[in-house]
Design an enzyme around this catalytic site. Structure first.
Site, short mmCIF file in Angstrom:
data_model
loop_
_atom_site.label_atom_id
_atom_site.label_comp_id
_atom_site.label_asym_id
_atom_site.label_seq_id
_atom_site.Cartn_x
_atom_site.Cartn_y
_atom_site.Cartn_z
N LEU A 6 -15.42 4.33 -3.18
CA LEU A 6 -16.38 3.30 -2.78
C LEU A 6 -16.59 3.26 -1.27
CD1 LEU A 6 -18.04 0.85 -3.87
CD2 LEU A 6 -16.17 -0.55 -3.05
N GLY B 176 -22.16 -8.64 -5.24
CA GLY B 176 -21.01 -8.22 -4.45
C GLY B 176 -20.28 -9.46 -3.94
N ARG C 78 -23.44 -8.26 -11.46
CA ARG C 78 -22.61 -9.09 -10.57
C ARG C 78 -23.05 -8.93 -9.13
NH1 ARG C 78 -18.14 -7.97 -7.26
NH2 ARG C 78 -17.75 -5.89 -8.10
N GLN D 276 -21.64 -2.06 -14.21
CA GLN D 276 -22.24 -1.99 -12.87
C GLN D 276 -22.03 -0.62 -12.21
OE1 GLN D 276 -20.91 -4.53 -9.26
NE2 GLN D 276 -22.99 -5.19 -9.77
N ARG E 113 -27.35 -5.17 -6.65
CA ARG E 113 -26.84 -3.80 -6.86
C ARG E 113 -27.61 -3.02 -7.91
NH1 ARG E 113 -20.31 -4.86 -6.32
NH2 ARG E 113 -20.40 -5.09 -4.06
N GLU F 283 -20.20 -2.32 0.19
CA GLU F 283 -21.49 -2.93 0.49
C GLU F 283 -21.48 -3.57 1.89
OE1 GLU F 283 -23.38 -4.79 -2.92
OE2 GLU F 283 -23.70 -6.60 -1.73
N HIS G 44 -18.56 1.12 -11.27
CA HIS G 44 -17.76 0.29 -10.39
C HIS G 44 -17.12 -0.92 -11.07
CE1 HIS G 44 -16.55 -1.65 -6.69
NE2 HIS G 44 -17.36 -2.67 -6.87
N TYR G 45 -17.82 -1.53 -12.03
CA TYR G 45 -17.37 -2.85 -12.50
C TYR G 45 -17.91 -3.12 -13.89
CZ TYR G 45 -16.54 -7.90 -12.36
OH TYR G 45 -16.11 -9.18 -12.63
N PHE H 77 -24.19 -10.17 2.21
CA PHE H 77 -23.95 -9.29 1.07
C PHE H 77 -25.20 -9.30 0.19
CE2 PHE H 77 -20.02 -7.29 -0.79
CZ PHE H 77 -19.47 -6.92 0.42
N GLU I 175 -11.48 -9.68 -14.01
CA GLU I 175 -12.46 -8.69 -14.48
C GLU I 175 -12.36 -8.47 -15.99
OE1 GLU I 175 -12.92 -5.29 -11.94
OE2 GLU I 175 -14.15 -4.24 -13.42
N GLY J 100 -15.33 -8.48 0.65
CA GLY J 100 -15.14 -9.90 0.90
C GLY J 100 -15.27 -10.77 -0.32
N HIS K 279 -5.52 -3.12 -8.80
CA HIS K 279 -6.79 -2.68 -8.20
C HIS K 279 -7.38 -3.70 -7.23
CE1 HIS K 279 -10.19 -0.22 -7.49
NE2 HIS K 279 -11.02 -1.18 -7.86
N ALA L 191 -10.12 -3.97 -2.99
CA ALA L 191 -11.37 -4.69 -2.68
C ALA L 191 -11.59 -4.69 -1.17
CB ALA L 191 -11.33 -6.10 -3.23
N HIS M 50 -22.34 0.97 -8.70
CA HIS M 50 -22.44 0.53 -7.30
C HIS M 50 -23.31 1.53 -6.54
CE1 HIS M 50 -21.27 -0.50 -3.22
NE2 HIS M 50 -20.60 -1.55 -3.67
C1 LIG Z 1 -12.85 -0.09 -4.66
C2 LIG Z 1 -13.21 -1.50 -5.08
C3 LIG Z 1 -13.66 -2.41 -4.14
C4 LIG Z 1 -14.00 -3.71 -4.52
N1 LIG Z 1 -14.44 -4.60 -3.57
C5 LIG Z 1 -14.71 -5.88 -3.94
C6 LIG Z 1 -15.08 -6.86 -2.96
O1 LIG Z 1 -15.13 -6.60 -1.77
N2 LIG Z 1 -15.36 -8.11 -3.38
C7 LIG Z 1 -15.29 -8.47 -4.70
O2 LIG Z 1 -15.53 -9.63 -5.03
N3 LIG Z 1 -14.91 -7.56 -5.64
C8 LIG Z 1 -14.61 -6.29 -5.29
N4 LIG Z 1 -14.23 -5.39 -6.25
C9 LIG Z 1 -13.98 -5.86 -7.61
C10 LIG Z 1 -12.64 -6.63 -7.65
O3 LIG Z 1 -11.75 -6.06 -6.74
C11 LIG Z 1 -12.00 -6.61 -9.02
O4 LIG Z 1 -12.92 -6.96 -10.01
C12 LIG Z 1 -10.84 -7.61 -9.07
O5 LIG Z 1 -9.97 -7.41 -7.97
C13 LIG Z 1 -10.07 -7.50 -10.37
O6 LIG Z 1 -8.93 -8.29 -10.28
P1 LIG Z 1 -8.07 -8.62 -11.56
O7 LIG Z 1 -6.99 -9.54 -11.10
O8 LIG Z 1 -8.94 -9.06 -12.64
O9 LIG Z 1 -7.45 -7.21 -12.00
P2 LIG Z 1 -6.64 -6.06 -11.19
O10 LIG Z 1 -6.50 -6.35 -9.75
O11 LIG Z 1 -7.27 -4.77 -11.59
O12 LIG Z 1 -5.17 -6.16 -11.82
C14 LIG Z 1 -4.91 -5.76 -13.14
C15 LIG Z 1 -3.41 -5.97 -13.41
O13 LIG Z 1 -3.15 -5.77 -14.79
C16 LIG Z 1 -1.99 -5.02 -14.95
N5 LIG Z 1 -2.05 -4.32 -16.25
C17 LIG Z 1 -3.11 -3.66 -16.79
N6 LIG Z 1 -2.78 -3.15 -17.98
C18 LIG Z 1 -1.49 -3.50 -18.21
C19 LIG Z 1 -0.56 -3.26 -19.27
N7 LIG Z 1 -0.88 -2.56 -20.37
N8 LIG Z 1 0.69 -3.77 -19.16
C20 LIG Z 1 1.07 -4.47 -18.05
N9 LIG Z 1 0.23 -4.72 -17.02
C21 LIG Z 1 -1.02 -4.24 -17.11
C22 LIG Z 1 -1.96 -4.09 -13.75
O14 LIG Z 1 -0.65 -3.65 -13.48
C23 LIG Z 1 -2.51 -5.01 -12.65
O15 LIG Z 1 -1.45 -5.76 -12.09
C24 LIG Z 1 -13.89 -4.09 -5.87
C25 LIG Z 1 -13.42 -3.18 -6.81
C26 LIG Z 1 -13.10 -1.89 -6.43
C27 LIG Z 1 -12.64 -0.93 -7.49
#
Ligand SMILES: Cc1cc2nc3c(=O)[nH]c(=O)nc-3n(C[C@H](O)[C@H](O)[C@H](O)COP(=O)(O)OP(=O)(O)OC[C@H]3O[C@@H](n4cnc5c(N)ncnc54)[C@H](O)[C@@H]3O)c2cc1C
Length: 557
Positions: free
Chosen positions: A239, A374, A372, A227, A273, A242, A337-338, A114, A361, A48, A41, A45, A229
């Site tokens: 989404l 943005g 949180r 959260q 937010r 922001e 969203h979060y 932001f 996350e 920024g 996911h 993002a 959004h």
């Molecule tokens: C549409 C959108 C826009 C956003 N924009 C922003 C932004 O501009 N700025 C900002 O700061 N934040 C933003 N956020 C929030 C931010 O992107 C996320 O909180 C953050 O990227 C999460 O990263 P992560 O590495 O924790 O998890 P993720 O990127 O969600 O990765 C999770 C990983 O876990 C793995 N996984 C999960 N369950 C299992 C399982 N059972 N077995 C094996 N693997 C598994 C998945 O395969 C994946 O690789 C946004 C979120 C969204 C949804």
């Protein structure tokens, strides 16, 4: 059986940053991910990543204060200080690795404004910042010697004498289960978005790691802080970053009024937010919305700027709402969203279970508290991803491998086999949808006792339905029916901790706004709520908020 020093569950930004740090520190590292890494996911993002760079006259203490005020004073201030101090070097490090951030007219790294921040300190790559960062980290991980298990699904954590010593994972291509032994596991499996319906999150955001940690006895903290959004698209909940408001877009009600004047006269559309989402919901509830929405108006920004900086969300508006933001206001509303809560960790990612770490996350360090800001989440993934990778790789140097064998896989296999053997019952789909809808109805922008109790009783019914769920597809190869069913089990655990926390918190703070208890109550509730499992039952504990120098004040924007 596979054998590693450190196993990272998740290949989003947090997981890849953790894996890189652990590998650079000499550990033998594996990353396990249920989707191809760059489909995590983090890829979605848009807006920024925050950092206070001193060459702009900004400083980390201002960033820390904005974050703490944004959190409604629930964030742990020692953790926020670490994040704000280390932000600059993380962003510059990403730039040096190859992230092509937008530049300003003088050729320096460009920033945009932001929400909830007095300075423009958000570094960005157009409106696909996450994708840019994720691809860069993926390249680094591929060339670092880390072994990546793509399309492998973690089903269980293995603990021995209360220490985490590995996990069981399914190779989705063959359906086979494997025991993977390690001296430390870092959970970086992202958020719980799809526990709510709709959500801005990818379908894979099902809280797997939070549930696995809960089942392994770790504390799960502040899960009531969800959260919503302010700008998600009317039809499908996608989404609209922001960044649109950061670049200057307005929010209008049905009367064409910039209604934020009434709620946040100084920061207007760029208040935090939780404040903007509540304001929109109030407008809608009081009859000044249009079909359950308000409008995001970017027309005055002009086509050139929109194409340069907001092209992806322009296309989203055209594709899913039939509105081109160059010529039309776009109908939007608050949407899930979060998750600010998650697996409780210290500032090095360590959970309450030795050998088990969490980052991104999935984790609650806590730097976001009740709300949180943005662009602080990408920062959280990098700073605490790196710190947990570094810490885990030091710790494993002092640990001997545990004496575990393949019996863990056979136990998991038996459980999965008994699920596959069931040939009558309900499929996962309707249960998942009912769960998402009840959460979105009762644990949204505004909450009250009656609604949350309804959610609790709905959850008890849903769990009962899940106990006799049937997997129709009996095949081993890429059995997505089975994977979705296992995910639903994780989602139900996440919903449980959210509802327990929400019913427990008898005040309004940040995203947890109760119409029946509208005031913040620092005397009784300036504390974290931690839910853990004891003898199979949820148990509640409180942890004080760590305050370094910013005493709670009234929050105005
Ligand atoms: C549409 C959108 C826009 C956003 N924009 C922003 C932004 O501009 N700025 C900002 O700061 N934040 C933003 N956020 C929030 C931010 O992107 C996320 O909180 C953050 O990227 C999460 O990263 P992560 O590495 O924790 O998890 P993720 O990127 O969600 O990765 C999770 C990983 O876990 C793995 N996984 C999960 N369950 C299992 C399982 N059972 N077995 C094996 N693997 C598994 C998945 O395969 C994946 O690789 C946004 C979120 C969204 C949804």
């Amino acid at each position: 059986m596979f054998d590693f020093d450190v196993i990272v569950m998740g290949a989003g930004l947090a997981g890849m940053r953790a894996a890189l740090a652990a590998s650079q520190n000499g550990s033998k590292v594996a990353v396990i991910t249920k989707v191809y890494p760059v489909r995590s996911h983090s890829n979605a993002a848009q807006g920024g990543i925050n950092a206070a760079l001193t060459d702009r006259g900004d400083n980390w203490e201002d960033h820390a204060f904005d974050t703490i005020k944004g959190s409604d004073y629930l964030a742990d201030q020692d953790a926020v200080e670490v994040m704000a101090r280390e932000a600059g070097s993380e962003v510059i490090n990403m730039e040096h690795m190859g992230a092509a951030f937008n530049r300003d007219d003088e050729g320096r790294l460009g920033v945009r404004a932001f929400g909830g921040q007095r300075e423009a300190r958000t570094f960005f790559v157009a409106d696909f910042t996450g994708q840019a960062l994720l691809h860069v980290l993926h390249e680094q991980v591929l060339s670092s010697g880390v072994q990546v298990f793509e399309e492998w699904f973690v089903t269980t954590l293995i603990t021995e004498e209360e220490r985490c010593v590995g996990l069981v994972a399914m190779d989705m291509r063959t359906g086979e289960l494997h025991v993977m032994r390690s001296k430390a596991v870092i959970i970086a499996s992202g958020g719980v978005g799809r526990v709510f319906e709709p959500s801005t999150n990818a379908l894979i955001c099902t809280g797997d790691g939070i549930s696995l940690a809960y089942r392994a006895g770790a504390g799960i903290m502040d899960m009531e802080m969800v959260q919503y959004h302010p700008t998600t698209l009317k039809n499908n909940g996608a989404l609209m970053s922001e960044a649109a408001r950061g670049e200057g877009a307005y929010l209008l009600n049905a009367e064409g009024e910039r209604f934020m004047e009434r709620y946040a006269p100084n920061m207007m559309e760029l208040a935090s937010r939780d404040v903007v989402s509540r304001s929109e919901q109030t407008e809608i509830n009081e009859g000044r919305g249009i079909d359950g929405c308000v409008l995001l108006d970017a027309r005055h920004l002009g086509e050139k700027l929109i194409n340069e900086r907001l092209l992806q969300i322009r296309q989203l508006g055209i594709d899913f709402a039939g509105k081109d933001m160059v010529t039309d206001p776009v109908p939007i509303r608050p949407g899930m969203h979060y998750i600010m809560g998650g697996i409780k960790t210290d500032i090095d990612g360590l959970t309450s279970v030795p050998g088990l770490y969490a980052a991104g996350e999935t984790a609650c360090v806590s730097v976001h508290g009740g709300n949180r800001l943005g662009a602080n989440s990408l920062l959280d993934t990098l700073v605490f991803g790196r710190r947990s990778g570094e810490h885990a790789s030091e710790w494993v140097k002092t640990q001997a491998p545990a004496s575990i064998d393949d019996t863990h896989a056979s136990r998991c296999l038996e459980e999965i086999q008994s699920l596959l053997d069931r040939d009558s019952g309900e499929m996962f789909g309707q249960i998942r949808l009912d769960l998402g809808q009840t959460m979105n109805k009762h644990l949204a922008v505004y909450r009250d006792q009656k609604g949350m109790e309804q959610a609790k009783s709905d959850l008890a019914d849903l769990k009962q339905r899940y106990a006799s769920v049937m997997v129709q597809d009996k095949n081993k190869i890429f059995n997505t029916n089975l994977i979705f069913t296992l995910e639903l089990g994780f989602m139900l655990d996440c919903a449980e901790t959210t509802i327990i926390g929400a019913l427990e918190r008898k005040e309004s703070r940040g995203a947890h706004t109760r119409t029946d208890m509208p005031e913040r109550d620092d005397k009784n509730w300036l504390k974290h709520i931690v839910v853990s499992q004891s003898n199979g039952k949820p148990k509640i504990d409180y942890v004080p908020v760590n305050i370094t120098k910013w005493q709670p004040q009234e929050r105005k924007y």
